[in-house]
Each structure stands twice: as C-alpha cells, then as structure tokens.
Scaffold this motif. Structure first.
Motif, PDB file in Angstrom:
ATOM      1  N   ILE A   1       0.840  -1.208   0.000  1.00 23.49           N
ATOM      2  CA  ILE A   1       0.000   0.000   0.000  1.00 23.49           C
ATOM      3  C   ILE A   1       0.870   1.251   0.000  1.00 23.49           C
ATOM      4  O   ILE A   1       0.590   2.216  -0.711  1.00 23.49           O
ATOM      5  CB  ILE A   1      -0.982  -0.016   1.189  1.00 23.49           C
ATOM      6  CG1 ILE A   1      -2.064  -1.075   0.959  1.00 23.49           C
ATOM      7  CG2 ILE A   1      -1.619   1.357   1.396  1.00 23.49           C
ATOM      8  CD1 ILE A   1      -2.974  -1.323   2.149  1.00 23.49           C
ATOM      9  N   SER A   2       1.943   1.227   0.764  1.00 21.63           N
ATOM     10  CA  SER A   2       2.852   2.370   0.799  1.00 21.63           C
ATOM     11  C   SER A   2       3.464   2.616  -0.581  1.00 21.63           C
ATOM     12  O   SER A   2       3.535   3.760  -1.048  1.00 21.63           O
ATOM     13  CB  SER A   2       3.945   2.125   1.839  1.00 21.63           C
ATOM     14  OG  SER A   2       4.854   3.186   1.846  1.00 21.63           O
ATOM     15  N   GLY A   3       3.888   1.550  -1.242  1.00 23.39           N
ATOM     16  CA  GLY A   3       4.429   1.680  -2.594  1.00 23.39           C
ATOM     17  C   GLY A   3       3.379   2.160  -3.577  1.00 23.39           C
ATOM     18  O   GLY A   3       3.664   2.975  -4.464  1.00 23.39           O
TER      19      GLY A   3
ATOM     20  N   GLY B   1      -7.447   8.952   7.501  1.00 24.03           N
ATOM     21  CA  GLY B   1      -6.495   9.292   8.553  1.00 24.03           C
ATOM     22  C   GLY B   1      -5.093   8.764   8.335  1.00 24.03           C
ATOM     23  O   GLY B   1      -4.268   8.765   9.252  1.00 24.03           O
ATOM     24  N   TYR B   2      -4.794   8.302   7.110  1.00 27.03           N
ATOM     25  CA  TYR B   2      -3.466   7.782   6.799  1.00 27.03           C
ATOM     26  C   TYR B   2      -2.689   8.798   5.981  1.00 27.03           C
ATOM     27  O   TYR B   2      -3.193   9.300   4.971  1.00 27.03           O
ATOM     28  CB  TYR B   2      -3.562   6.476   6.014  1.00 27.03           C
ATOM     29  CG  TYR B   2      -4.260   5.381   6.773  1.00 27.03           C
ATOM     30  CD1 TYR B   2      -3.668   4.784   7.877  1.00 27.03           C
ATOM     31  CD2 TYR B   2      -5.528   4.943   6.377  1.00 27.03           C
ATOM     32  CE1 TYR B   2      -4.318   3.771   8.575  1.00 27.03           C
ATOM     33  CE2 TYR B   2      -6.183   3.940   7.074  1.00 27.03           C
ATOM     34  CZ  TYR B   2      -5.574   3.360   8.161  1.00 27.03           C
ATOM     35  OH  TYR B   2      -6.213   2.373   8.850  1.00 27.03           O
ATOM     36  N   PRO B   3      -1.469   9.092   6.371  1.00 24.78           N
ATOM     37  CA  PRO B   3      -0.665  10.033   5.580  1.00 24.78           C
ATOM     38  C   PRO B   3      -0.226   9.387   4.267  1.00 24.78           C
ATOM     39  O   PRO B   3      -0.221   8.170   4.126  1.00 24.78           O
ATOM     40  CB  PRO B   3       0.545  10.311   6.479  1.00 24.78           C
ATOM     41  CG  PRO B   3       0.642   9.105   7.353  1.00 24.78           C
ATOM     42  CD  PRO B   3      -0.760   8.602   7.543  1.00 24.78           C
TER      43      PRO B   3
ATOM     44  N   THR C   1       6.055  13.881   2.575  1.00 25.21           N
ATOM     45  CA  THR C   1       4.666  13.525   2.828  1.00 25.21           C
ATOM     46  C   THR C   1       3.769  14.590   2.208  1.00 25.21           C
ATOM     47  O   THR C   1       4.026  15.788   2.362  1.00 25.21           O
ATOM     48  CB  THR C   1       4.399  13.417   4.345  1.00 25.21           C
ATOM     49  OG1 THR C   1       5.255  12.406   4.877  1.00 25.21           O
ATOM     50  CG2 THR C   1       2.952  13.048   4.632  1.00 25.21           C
ATOM     51  N   VAL C   2       2.748  14.131   1.506  1.00 26.12           N
ATOM     52  CA  VAL C   2       1.793  15.053   0.899  1.00 26.12           C
ATOM     53  C   VAL C   2       1.032  15.743   2.031  1.00 26.12           C
ATOM     54  O   VAL C   2       0.522  15.076   2.936  1.00 26.12           O
ATOM     55  CB  VAL C   2       0.811  14.298  -0.023  1.00 26.12           C
ATOM     56  CG1 VAL C   2      -0.245  15.240  -0.593  1.00 26.12           C
ATOM     57  CG2 VAL C   2       1.561  13.576  -1.133  1.00 26.12           C
TER      58      VAL C   2
END
Length: 178
Positions: free
Chosen positions: A47-49, A113-115, A123-124
């Motif tokens: 998910i991070s990628g 709520g996830y950066p 970070t956006v």
C-alpha cells in the motif's frame, strides 16, 4: 530531438507517455491485488508503494500536461475527421482519469487518517479532513475511476493497434520511435 515536430513525437513526450503507461497499468493490476493480500507487513509495504507511485504518476501527468502546452502536437494521421475527434476525446478522458485516479487515492487515504508518504522522502500535506464517510465515498470513486481508466487504456491500445495493423499509417511508430 527532444521536442515534437509536425510529424513526430519528441523524446520527452515519448518518455512521459511510456513511463506513465507502464506505471498506470502496473498500478491498476497491483491495486486490484491489494484487496486479496492478508493484513500485515507485505500489504502495508504494498500500500505504501502504491501510494508513492500514485503521487509520482500525478506529478508526471502535471509535467506531461505542461510539456504538451508548450510543445506542439504532431498532426493527425487519420483521414476521417470524426475518428480524429473521437481520438482527441479519448486522450482528454485519459488525461483527466490519470489526474483524477491518483488525486482521489491521496484524498481517500487522508480521509481515512493515513498520511501519504512518497518513499519516505516527503509527505503530501493534508488536503481533506479525516472522515470515514468521506473515505468510503472516495474509495468508491477510486474504484470506479480505476475501471474507467482501464477501459480507456484498452480503447487507446486497441486504436493504436488498429492504426498500425489495419491502417498502416505510422501512428504507433511515431510513439515508439519518434
């Protein structure tokens, strides 16, 4: 030759086209697999990628649009005006969807709520408030946009192959070799 001419796409336009194409198709395939991964380490990394590449696609699309605004497009090779018009409409929809899909994904993540961090480099900044109902709406929008994007990519590929195989007009080769 970096810039387009009346008859050819330049190196920058071709690189942006193929880089975005590979990333977008990979993201559509990868995104569909995210739902089947079990919760945990691998899914978190995936998910991070996915988020990072989505931001990169958004930035590349902004660059592509800017490049297109200052760089003339090669002439249409199709001989039927209505088909040229439809081709232009498909391109407009592709551009809109390639901007909308990552933007909606970013907003969805933030609403839940996830950066959105881009490979840990930056970070956006938050663009929406945290709200599970907004997140749910954006999740649906992200899914619908993915289906539409996949459909328009399929139409675009089919049209490019039709130009190459049936018409033999060089449209595909302009994007491959310039």
């Amino acid at each position: 030759m970096f810039k387009n001419t009346r008859d050819r796409y330049g190196l920058i336009a071709r690189l942006l086209h193929w880089l975005i194409a590979v990333l977008a198709i990979g993201m559509l395939l990868g995104g569909s697999l995210l739902s089947i991964l079990p919760s945990g380490g691998l899914k978190t990394v995936a998910i991070s990628g996915h988020k990072s590449i989505g931001v990169i696609i958004l930035l590349l699309m902004i660059g592509r649009i800017a490049w297109r605004r200052i760089n003339p497009q090669p002439r249409d090779l199709g001989s039927i005006p209505v088909l040229n018009y439809i081709a232009h409409l498909v391109h407009v929809f592709l551009y809109v969807l390639l901007l909308l899909q990552p933007l909606v994904g970013i907003l969805m993540s933030q609403a839940y709520g996830y950066p959105v961090s881009v490979f840990g480099i930056f970070t956006v900044p938050p663009l929406v408030w945290q709200s599970s109902s907004l997140g749910n709406f954006l999740r649906e929008a992200h899914s619908v946009t993915a289906v539409l994007l996949a459909a328009f990519i399929a139409v675009h590929i089919a049209a490019a192959l039709k130009h190459h195989v049936v018409d033999g007009d060089g449209t595909l080769m302009r994007m491959l070799k310039g």
